[in-house]
Write a protein that holds these residues in place. Structure first.
Motif, PDB file in Angstrom:
ATOM      1  N   TYR A   1       0.818  -1.212   0.000  1.00  0.00           N
ATOM      2  CA  TYR A   1       0.000   0.000   0.000  1.00  0.00           C
ATOM      3  C   TYR A   1       0.851   1.263   0.000  1.00  0.00           C
ATOM      4  CZ  TYR A   1      -3.866  -3.148   1.145  1.00  0.00           C
ATOM      5  OH  TYR A   1      -4.799  -4.157   1.145  1.00  0.00           O
ATOM      6  N   HIS A   2       2.057   1.194   0.566  1.00  0.00           N
ATOM      7  CA  HIS A   2       2.954   2.349   0.556  1.00  0.00           C
ATOM      8  C   HIS A   2       3.393   2.656  -0.873  1.00  0.00           C
ATOM      9  CE1 HIS A   2       5.287  -1.262   0.907  1.00  0.00           C
ATOM     10  NE2 HIS A   2       6.456  -0.651   0.936  1.00  0.00           N
ATOM     11  N   GLN A   3       3.585   1.635  -1.687  1.00  0.00           N
ATOM     12  CA  GLN A   3       3.922   1.847  -3.089  1.00  0.00           C
ATOM     13  C   GLN A   3       2.701   2.351  -3.851  1.00  0.00           C
ATOM     14  OE1 GLN A   3       6.240  -2.179  -3.308  1.00  0.00           O
ATOM     15  NE2 GLN A   3       6.671  -1.018  -5.170  1.00  0.00           N
ATOM     16  N   GLN A   4       1.563   1.776  -3.560  1.00  0.00           N
ATOM     17  CA  GLN A   4       0.335   2.166  -4.240  1.00  0.00           C
ATOM     18  C   GLN A   4       0.051   3.646  -4.035  1.00  0.00           C
ATOM     19  OE1 GLN A   4      -3.099  -0.215  -3.197  1.00  0.00           O
ATOM     20  NE2 GLN A   4      -4.431   1.513  -3.576  1.00  0.00           N
ATOM     21  N   GLN A   5       0.172   4.121  -2.807  1.00  0.00           N
ATOM     22  CA  GLN A   5      -0.109   5.533  -2.534  1.00  0.00           C
ATOM     23  C   GLN A   5       0.798   6.439  -3.353  1.00  0.00           C
ATOM     24  OE1 GLN A   5      -0.147   6.881   1.550  1.00  0.00           O
ATOM     25  NE2 GLN A   5       0.304   8.970   0.928  1.00  0.00           N
ATOM     26  N   GLU A   6       2.074   6.123  -3.384  1.00  0.00           N
ATOM     27  CA  GLU A   6       3.006   6.982  -4.114  1.00  0.00           C
ATOM     28  C   GLU A   6       2.789   6.877  -5.626  1.00  0.00           C
ATOM     29  OE1 GLU A   6       4.797   9.362  -2.416  1.00  0.00           O
ATOM     30  OE2 GLU A   6       3.378   8.463  -1.023  1.00  0.00           O
ATOM     31  N   TRP A   7       2.391   5.704  -6.103  1.00  0.00           N
ATOM     32  CA  TRP A   7       2.098   5.532  -7.531  1.00  0.00           C
ATOM     33  C   TRP A   7       0.931   6.429  -7.921  1.00  0.00           C
ATOM     34  CZ3 TRP A   7       5.011   3.462 -11.134  1.00  0.00           C
ATOM     35  CH2 TRP A   7       4.467   3.149 -12.366  1.00  0.00           C
ATOM     36  N   TYR A   8      -0.135   6.413  -7.128  1.00  0.00           N
ATOM     37  CA  TYR A   8      -1.297   7.264  -7.396  1.00  0.00           C
ATOM     38  C   TYR A   8      -0.937   8.742  -7.293  1.00  0.00           C
ATOM     39  CZ  TYR A   8      -4.360   3.155  -6.828  1.00  0.00           C
ATOM     40  OH  TYR A   8      -4.990   1.949  -6.943  1.00  0.00           O
ATOM     41  N   THR A   9      -0.198   9.082  -6.251  1.00  0.00           N
ATOM     42  CA  THR A   9       0.156  10.481  -6.034  1.00  0.00           C
ATOM     43  C   THR A   9       1.032  11.012  -7.173  1.00  0.00           C
ATOM     44  OG1 THR A   9       0.009  10.230  -3.635  1.00  0.00           O
ATOM     45  CG2 THR A   9       1.312  12.081  -4.450  1.00  0.00           C
TER      46      THR A   9
ATOM     47  N   GLN B   1      10.461   3.391  -7.955  1.00  0.00           N
ATOM     48  CA  GLN B   1      11.524   3.766  -8.893  1.00  0.00           C
ATOM     49  C   GLN B   1      12.350   2.543  -9.296  1.00  0.00           C
ATOM     50  OE1 GLN B   1      11.817   6.912 -10.345  1.00  0.00           O
ATOM     51  NE2 GLN B   1      13.012   5.603 -11.705  1.00  0.00           N
ATOM     52  N   VAL B   2      12.625   1.669  -8.348  1.00  0.00           N
ATOM     53  CA  VAL B   2      13.337   0.422  -8.650  1.00  0.00           C
ATOM     54  C   VAL B   2      12.533  -0.390  -9.659  1.00  0.00           C
ATOM     55  CG1 VAL B   2      14.091  -1.788  -7.673  1.00  0.00           C
ATOM     56  CG2 VAL B   2      14.601   0.344  -6.470  1.00  0.00           C
ATOM     57  N   ALA B   3      11.224  -0.487  -9.466  1.00  0.00           N
ATOM     58  CA  ALA B   3      10.371  -1.252 -10.380  1.00  0.00           C
ATOM     59  C   ALA B   3      10.341  -0.632 -11.773  1.00  0.00           C
ATOM     60  CB  ALA B   3       8.959  -1.352  -9.813  1.00  0.00           C
ATOM     61  N   VAL B   4      10.253   0.682 -11.855  1.00  0.00           N
ATOM     62  CA  VAL B   4      10.248   1.366 -13.155  1.00  0.00           C
ATOM     63  C   VAL B   4      11.581   1.147 -13.862  1.00  0.00           C
ATOM     64  CG1 VAL B   4      10.230   3.653 -14.265  1.00  0.00           C
ATOM     65  CG2 VAL B   4       8.486   3.062 -12.568  1.00  0.00           C
ATOM     66  N   ASN B   5      12.677   1.236 -13.132  1.00  0.00           N
ATOM     67  CA  ASN B   5      13.995   1.011 -13.736  1.00  0.00           C
ATOM     68  C   ASN B   5      14.126  -0.426 -14.244  1.00  0.00           C
ATOM     69  OD1 ASN B   5      14.709   3.640 -13.174  1.00  0.00           O
ATOM     70  ND2 ASN B   5      15.853   3.129 -11.332  1.00  0.00           N
ATOM     71  N   ALA B   6      13.640  -1.392 -13.479  1.00  0.00           N
ATOM     72  CA  ALA B   6      13.690  -2.793 -13.903  1.00  0.00           C
ATOM     73  C   ALA B   6      12.847  -2.996 -15.161  1.00  0.00           C
ATOM     74  CB  ALA B   6      13.211  -3.718 -12.782  1.00  0.00           C
TER      75      ALA B   6
ATOM     76  N   ALA C   1       7.444   5.695   5.447  1.00  0.00           N
ATOM     77  CA  ALA C   1       6.742   4.672   4.659  1.00  0.00           C
ATOM     78  C   ALA C   1       6.555   5.148   3.225  1.00  0.00           C
ATOM     79  CB  ALA C   1       5.392   4.347   5.292  1.00  0.00           C
ATOM     80  N   ARG C   2       6.237   6.413   3.076  1.00  0.00           N
ATOM     81  CA  ARG C   2       6.038   6.968   1.732  1.00  0.00           C
ATOM     82  C   ARG C   2       7.344   7.007   0.948  1.00  0.00           C
ATOM     83  NH1 ARG C   2       2.867  12.231   1.458  1.00  0.00           N
ATOM     84  NH2 ARG C   2       2.944  11.534  -0.694  1.00  0.00           N
ATOM     85  N   GLU C   3       8.445   7.331   1.608  1.00  0.00           N
ATOM     86  CA  GLU C   3       9.744   7.349   0.919  1.00  0.00           C
ATOM     87  C   GLU C   3      10.146   5.954   0.464  1.00  0.00           C
ATOM     88  OE1 GLU C   3      11.838   9.716  -0.275  1.00  0.00           O
ATOM     89  OE2 GLU C   3      10.105  10.971   0.174  1.00  0.00           O
ATOM     90  N   VAL C   4       9.912   4.957   1.320  1.00  0.00           N
ATOM     91  CA  VAL C   4      10.204   3.575   0.923  1.00  0.00           C
ATOM     92  C   VAL C   4       9.345   3.199  -0.283  1.00  0.00           C
ATOM     93  CG1 VAL C   4      10.020   1.154   1.623  1.00  0.00           C
ATOM     94  CG2 VAL C   4      11.003   2.834   3.195  1.00  0.00           C
ATOM     95  N   GLY C   5       8.077   3.543  -0.255  1.00  0.00           N
ATOM     96  CA  GLY C   5       7.190   3.259  -1.379  1.00  0.00           C
ATOM     97  C   GLY C   5       7.662   3.911  -2.663  1.00  0.00           C
TER      98      GLY C   5
END
Length: 114
Positions: free
Chosen positions: A25-33, A79-84, A70-74
């Motif tokens: 959910y921490h990743q999801q929030q930042e993805w939406y934001t 960013q790691v996922a986008v780079n991969a 939590a938001r920074e980790v997300g």
């Protein structure tokens, strides 16, 4: 204001950190934001809340926001996922499981029959 509703086994505040981590959910929030900002759907970052409601009676609810770490980790994991994804797209190689020609029973089962 962003709000995301989640059903959960336990909405107790002590149980929410594990659910946030397990379900990303921490990743999801930042993805939406970040997506909302990049697409011009919002012109500034807005508060984002999660509403966690239990699946069983009495259907207790906790409303919460993620803290900055939590938001920074997300954001970092996104960013790691986008780079991969970029690397895989550029090289035509995609991760996956290696072949598994044989699968065993769990060791504890095999020990019962040894």
């Amino acid at each position: 204001r962003g709000v995301d509703y989640k059903s959960t086994r336990s909405a107790h505040p002590n149980d929410l950190p594990k659910a946030v981590h397990d379900y990303g959910y921490h990743q999801q929030q930042e993805w939406y934001t970040d997506g909302g900002l990049a697409l011009g759907l919002v012109d500034e970052e807005r508060p984002f809340s999660f509403v966690f409601q239990e699946k069983e009676p009495p259907y207790l609810v906790t409303v919460t926001q993620l803290d900055p770490p939590a938001r920074e980790v997300g954001r970092h994991l996104n960013q790691v996922a986008v780079n991969a994804y970029r690397w895989c797209l550029a090289h035509g190689e995609w991760p996956g499981y290696r072949p598994a020609p044989y699968t065993s029973l769990p060791a504890w089962v095999e020990r019962q029959y040894a």
